[in-house]
Design an enzyme around this catalytic site. Structure first.
Site, PDB file in Angstrom:
ATOM      1  N   ARG A 118     -33.054  26.681  64.822  1.00 55.36           N
ATOM      2  CA  ARG A 118     -33.358  25.276  65.388  1.00 55.36           C
ATOM      3  C   ARG A 118     -34.019  25.552  66.763  1.00 55.36           C
ATOM      4  O   ARG A 118     -34.999  24.593  66.997  1.00 55.36           O
ATOM      5  CB  ARG A 118     -31.991  24.915  65.999  1.00 55.36           C
ATOM      6  CG  ARG A 118     -31.311  24.301  64.873  1.00 55.36           C
ATOM      7  CD  ARG A 118     -30.610  25.590  63.500  1.00 55.36           C
ATOM      8  NE  ARG A 118     -29.691  26.413  64.242  1.00 55.36           N
ATOM      9  CZ  ARG A 118     -29.498  27.450  63.419  1.00 55.36           C
ATOM     10  NH1 ARG A 118     -30.340  27.814  62.370  1.00 55.36           N
ATOM     11  NH2 ARG A 118     -28.772  28.588  64.170  1.00 55.36           N
ATOM     12  N   CYS A 152     -22.909  23.775  66.285  1.00 56.85           N
ATOM     13  CA  CYS A 152     -24.248  24.395  66.962  1.00 56.85           C
ATOM     14  C   CYS A 152     -24.937  23.359  67.744  1.00 56.85           C
ATOM     15  O   CYS A 152     -25.238  22.132  67.279  1.00 56.85           O
ATOM     16  CB  CYS A 152     -25.219  24.446  65.797  1.00 56.85           C
ATOM     17  SG  CYS A 152     -26.737  25.005  66.202  1.00 56.85           S
ATOM     18  N   THR A 154     -27.718  23.026  69.429  1.00 56.56           N
ATOM     19  CA  THR A 154     -28.928  23.021  69.116  1.00 56.56           C
ATOM     20  C   THR A 154     -29.429  21.890  68.040  1.00 56.56           C
ATOM     21  O   THR A 154     -30.313  21.100  68.186  1.00 56.56           O
ATOM     22  CB  THR A 154     -29.779  24.303  69.092  1.00 56.56           C
ATOM     23  OG1 THR A 154     -29.285  25.248  70.095  1.00 56.56           O
ATOM     24  CG2 THR A 154     -31.263  23.911  69.278  1.00 56.56           C
ATOM     25  N   THR A 196     -29.141  27.794  74.405  1.00 56.65           N
ATOM     26  CA  THR A 196     -30.370  28.309  73.879  1.00 56.65           C
ATOM     27  C   THR A 196     -31.608  27.487  74.434  1.00 56.65           C
ATOM     28  O   THR A 196     -31.504  26.559  75.180  1.00 56.65           O
ATOM     29  CB  THR A 196     -30.639  27.853  72.441  1.00 56.65           C
ATOM     30  OG1 THR A 196     -30.666  26.499  72.232  1.00 56.65           O
ATOM     31  CG2 THR A 196     -29.499  28.863  71.710  1.00 56.65           C
ATOM     32  N   LYS A 236     -25.623  37.057  67.685  1.00 58.49           N
ATOM     33  CA  LYS A 236     -26.065  36.675  66.449  1.00 58.49           C
ATOM     34  C   LYS A 236     -26.087  37.990  65.503  1.00 58.49           C
ATOM     35  O   LYS A 236     -25.908  38.019  64.166  1.00 58.49           O
ATOM     36  CB  LYS A 236     -27.278  35.894  66.207  1.00 58.49           C
ATOM     37  CG  LYS A 236     -27.220  34.369  66.699  1.00 58.49           C
ATOM     38  CD  LYS A 236     -28.256  33.671  66.441  1.00 58.49           C
ATOM     39  CE  LYS A 236     -28.075  32.210  66.891  1.00 58.49           C
ATOM     40  NZ  LYS A 236     -27.347  31.538  65.654  1.00 58.49           N
ATOM     41  N   CYS A 267     -23.727  26.722  73.975  1.00 55.34           N
ATOM     42  CA  CYS A 267     -24.334  27.384  72.708  1.00 55.34           C
ATOM     43  C   CYS A 267     -23.121  28.149  72.084  1.00 55.34           C
ATOM     44  O   CYS A 267     -22.463  28.763  72.736  1.00 55.34           O
ATOM     45  CB  CYS A 267     -25.322  28.504  72.958  1.00 55.34           C
ATOM     46  SG  CYS A 267     -25.738  29.401  71.470  1.00 55.34           S
TER      47      CYS A 267
END
Length: 309
Positions: A118, A152, A154, A196, A236, A267
């Site tokens: 993203r 999420c 983003t 992010t 991640k 995030c």
């Protein structure tokens, strides 16, 4: 008596024959070919009939299945990333006031990790991500979801495109988090954001907080790159240990020094490593806020309160 072997459409046919003239053998082979052709066409016809039944709805759920189908179903569009999706569902299970299995929320989870990054999409202006996001929400609607949440932050940059693709409501993670901060910390005017680079660049939180007259404080570019994004990438990759915790704690302290009165974890990877005990100001976890909102929405819809897309 001899044996001759023929091959037709990858199927081996062994034929035992008496001594015959070449003409009779040719007739037998022709007969065998016709038999195999008839069998193949029969199987093909059955497959066509099956597909037609599905297309016309005859292969859908039987009445008995429809009778027990839950009236309200939560849809979770996840995979961005997978561990954050698991954390979201775990929070929903933990926070749901249920005393037995049957009191928990019927849920459909579609984890689609192949959605392009993203942050990269936002920074490059690449719109090729949109079909992936639309695939996610439309599949949940087709699976019977009554409303959708997306763990999420983003991805909410593309909220309008996703909501336009379905007829059921998608809860807006950023708006719900901002509402939570305003209601629970009305005296706080300077909100620190750990998120992010894509979320920060999109201005999603900044715009929503500005509506209520609040200022969003973001990390300096070097801190965002070397601490926040570095930690997110590690998480991640499966490393949510001490190193990631230290990086995020340092980034949080940086925002506090810049005047943040509340820290928002914007995030879904960050809560997996962030330690609220190392912060000197209140910490708001956007993942938890969305989980609580999903539970409340399910309860309201179960009581007949309609949620509009």
């Amino acid at each position: 008596m001899g044996k001759e072997t023929y091959y037709y459409e990858k199927e081996k046919v062994v034929v035992t024959m008496k001594k015959q003239s070449k003409e009779n053998q040719a007739d037998d082979f022709s007969s065998i070919r016709k038999s195999i052709m008839k069998k193949t066409l029969s199987v093909f016809s059955m497959l066509v009939l099956f597909v037609c039944l599905l297309a016309t709805g005859c292969g859908r759920q039987p009445a008995e299945s429809k009778a027990v189908r839950p009236r309200i179903i939560l849809g979770i569009f996840g995979g961005m990333g997978p561990e954050a999706t698991a954390n979201m569902y775990q929070l929903i299970v933990q926070l749901t006031p249920a005393k037995k299995d049957q009191e928990h929320i019927p849920t459909v989870i579609y984890s689609f990790p192949q959605v392009p990054d993203r942050t990269t999409a936002i920074q490059s202006g690449d719109s090729s991500i949109i079909p992936y996001l639309i695939e996610g929400v439309t599949r949940l609607q087709h699976a019977g979801a009554s409303f959708i949440i997306i763990p999420c932050n983003t991805a909410h940059y593309y909220y309008d495109q996703m909501q336009a693709a379905v007829d059921i409501p998608i809860l807006h993670m950023i708006r719900e988090t901002v509402r939570h901060v305003v209601e629970h910390y009305p005296e706080c005017q300077h909100i620190g954001l750990l998120a992010t680079s894509g979320t920060i660049r999109s201005g999603l939180y900044k715009k929503e907080f500005a509506v209520s007259g609040r200022q969003t404080i973001i990390p300096d570019e070097s801190v965002e790159t070397e601490f926040v994004m570095k930690a997110i990438i590690k998480i991640k990759a499966g490393n949510s240990g001490k190193e990631s915790e230290d990086l995020l704690a340092a980034a949080g302290a940086h925002l506090e020094e810049k005047g943040a009165q509340v820290l928002v974890l914007g995030c879904t990877e960050i809560p997996l490593a962030f330690n609220p005990k190392r912060a000197r100001v209140p910490v708001v976890n956007a993942t938890r806020v969305l989980a609580e909102t999903a539970i409340r929405t399910f309860q309201e819809m179960s009581q007949g309160v309609k949620k509009r897309p």
